[in-house]
Design an enzyme around this catalytic site. Structure first.
Site, short mmCIF file in Angstrom:
data_model
loop_
_atom_site.label_atom_id
_atom_site.label_comp_id
_atom_site.label_asym_id
_atom_site.label_seq_id
_atom_site.Cartn_x
_atom_site.Cartn_y
_atom_site.Cartn_z
CB SER A 1 -21.70 -87.87 -48.50
OG SER A 1 -20.89 -87.11 -49.40
CB SER B 1 -20.98 -83.92 -49.36
OG SER B 1 -22.17 -84.64 -49.43
CE LYS C 1 -17.24 -88.02 -49.75
NZ LYS C 1 -18.16 -86.93 -50.12
N1 GLN Z 1 -26.71 -84.55 -48.86
C1 GLN Z 1 -26.78 -84.34 -50.27
C2 GLN Z 1 -27.24 -85.60 -50.94
O1 GLN Z 1 -27.57 -86.50 -50.27
C3 GLN Z 1 -25.46 -83.88 -50.80
C4 GLN Z 1 -24.50 -84.95 -51.02
C5 GLN Z 1 -23.19 -84.48 -51.53
O2 GLN Z 1 -22.90 -83.28 -51.54
N2 GLN Z 1 -22.39 -85.41 -52.00
O3 GLN Z 1 -27.28 -85.71 -52.12
#
Ligand code: GLN
Length: 485
Positions: A154, A178, A79
């Site tokens: 994400s 994420s 990532k």
């Molecule tokens: N979807 C969650 C957010 O928007 C989690 C994001 C993540 O785990 N980096 O914060």
């Protein structure tokens, strides 16, 4: 060779038996990327030259009888929020569109030392803020199961890369879901280890008390293999936990008789799609028939988890992202009149809407006058949520829930409504708040053929127990996880 649906352990076997070489495998994945990337858009940077060089070095090591790493010659995708020495690391943001780190994140070093080959850096929501990868400054990653749908976020790029066979495994990061949510949307195994068990050194910080690096793989066996190579104490990360870990592959093929599993009813409440609920209940029945005991429990504090998460995550993000000022690194606005103007213009032009929204929320909840009402209160409720997890784990070995309320949704469905988007995290954020380990694994498909994920949540540092239960279910279900792309 046909790399479609090949797992890491299969590739490893072939390499060990000298049926193929790392260069051959790496070329096959690079070709596959060339074939499908136009449709899938999983990568921000493909590191073809680095990959071929690393693969050649690996093959030479094997040829010369040198000591080999545990994942010698296996390609991977990372990532784009993990630093890679000499390779662009954007975090999905314009503000880091020219950032070339002078060092590797600890996980990257560890996997390099294990013999892995870097195929590229994957697309992500800007600064890991989002649930669909739509907030990336660079591109929209598609779900390989249905190109009209999001891959989740994400870490959507990492998930799509593995689901589309552009990489045999990938690393992601999970602050509120994420890794697990995109794994659920893309039919993969996604593991978020215990907070503190994998070093965060070199991971671009979003919310430091919640961030954790983990894995995307095609099956549970691969996850155990990768975990063996990334978990461990790191003196460079002050929150890294000094503890020996077991060989996670020893958790495979174990009997699960007598294990106690809790089914918290709050995770099956409002917004949970009926087909998702049925799939998880089916898993629960299967566990029962395999000799585990299943009991419904109540975790009323988890109803507050989403509010607590968005206060704490935004507060920490507003502080972590203060460093992007156009002075030290990253994007710098042009034609500025003063230092203040430089800060303002750089941040206005460099950050996207979602990141700005969170910085504003975060500075608000930390400001004097509101700190006690929001930030302090959220921290207090965080303790109550932790206590609730502890209480459940006094009586049970594991918690079983859906990973998310619905299967992957179509592009644009939630992007104009941040609150709807935040609701996707309802089953995953409580886990980061408590810092316990959890994974998502495919457990079936809905009527339109989209994968459905189940989530297993364990005690602190009980990744072993999770793998045991997950592998038992994987064997039982015997699903074909190929995205058919
Ligand atoms: N979807 C969650 C957010 O928007 C989690 C994001 C993540 O785990 N980096 O914060």
């Amino acid at each position: 060779m046909d790399i479609k649906n090949k797992t890491v352990h299969e590739l490893k076997n072939m390499l060990d038996k000298k049926e193929t070489t790392s260069v051959e495998i790496t070329k096959d994945y690079l070709n596959r990327i060339g074939e499908v990337e136009e449709k899938v858009q999983a990568f921000i940077t493909v590191t073809e030259d680095v990959a071929l060089k690393q693969a050649e070095i690996s093959d030479n090591k094997r040829k010369n009888g040198e000591k080999l790493g545990a994942l010698e010659g296996i390609p991977m995708a990372i990532k784009d929020n993990m630093c890679t020495d000499g390779i662009l690391t954007t975090c999905g943001s314009k503000i880091l569109n020219n950032f070339i780190p002078p060092y590797n994140a600890t996980v990257v070093d560890k996997l390099n030392n294990a013999g892995c080959v870097l195929l590229g850096k994957t697309n992500m929501d800007e600064f890991a803020m989002g649930s669909s990868t739509e907030t990336s400054y660079y591109k929209k990653t598609k779900n390989p199961w249905d190109l009209n749908r999001v891959p989740g976020g994400s870490s959507g790029g990492s998930a799509a890369a593995v689901a589309a066979n552009e990489a045999p495994f990938a690393l992601g990061s999970d602050t509120g879901g994420s890794i697990r949510q995109p794994a659920h949307y893309c039919g993969l195994v996604g593991m978020k280890p215990t907070y503190g068990s994998v070093s965060r050194y070199g991971l671009v910080a979003f919310a430091s008390s919640l961030d954790q690096i983990g894995t995307f793989t095609k099956d549970v066996h691969d996850m155990a293999l990768i975990m063996n190579n990334i978990v461990g104490h790191d003196p460079k990360d002050s929150t890294s936990y000094p503890q020996e870990h077991p060989d996670f592959t020893n958790a495979l093929n174990q009997d699960i008789k007598g294990m106690k599993i809790a089914l918290p009813k709050e995770f099956f409440g409002h917004g949970i799609n009926e087909e998702v609920r049925i799939a998880i209940m089916n898993v629960s029945k299967k566990y029962e028939s395999m000799g585990a005991t299943i009991e419904e429990v109540s975790m009323p504090m988890s109803d507050y988890a989403l509010s607590v998460y968005y206060i704490i995550a935004c507060a920490e993000a507003s502080s972590n992202l203060a460093r992007y000022d156009g002075v030290r690194f990253g994007y710098r606005a042009k034609d500025v009149e003063s230092l203040d103007d430089l800060y303002k213009k750089t941040r206005s032009e460099g950050f996207g809407d979602e990141v700005k929204r969170r910085i504003m929320l975060g500075t608000y909840v930390l400001s004097s006058g509101y700190y006690d009402a929001y930030y302090k209160k959220a921290q207090q409720v965080r303790t109550l949520i932790n206590d609730e997890f502890d209480k459940i784990f006094d009586k049970y070995d594991m918690i079983l829930t859906p990973t998310g309320p619905t299967v992957a949704f179509e592009f644009g469905k939630n992007s104009d409504n941040p609150l709807e988007m935040y609701m996707n995290d309802i089953c995953t954020v409580p886990i980061n708040i408590a810092g316990v380990p959890a994974m998502s694994m495919n457990c079936g498909f809905d009527s339109q053929g989209m994968p459905i994920g189940m989530q297993l949540v364990g005690k602190h540092f009980d990744e072993f127990g999770i793998i045991k239960l997950a592998h038992a279910m994987e064997r039982e279900l015997g699903l074909d996880n190929g995205a058919g792309l």
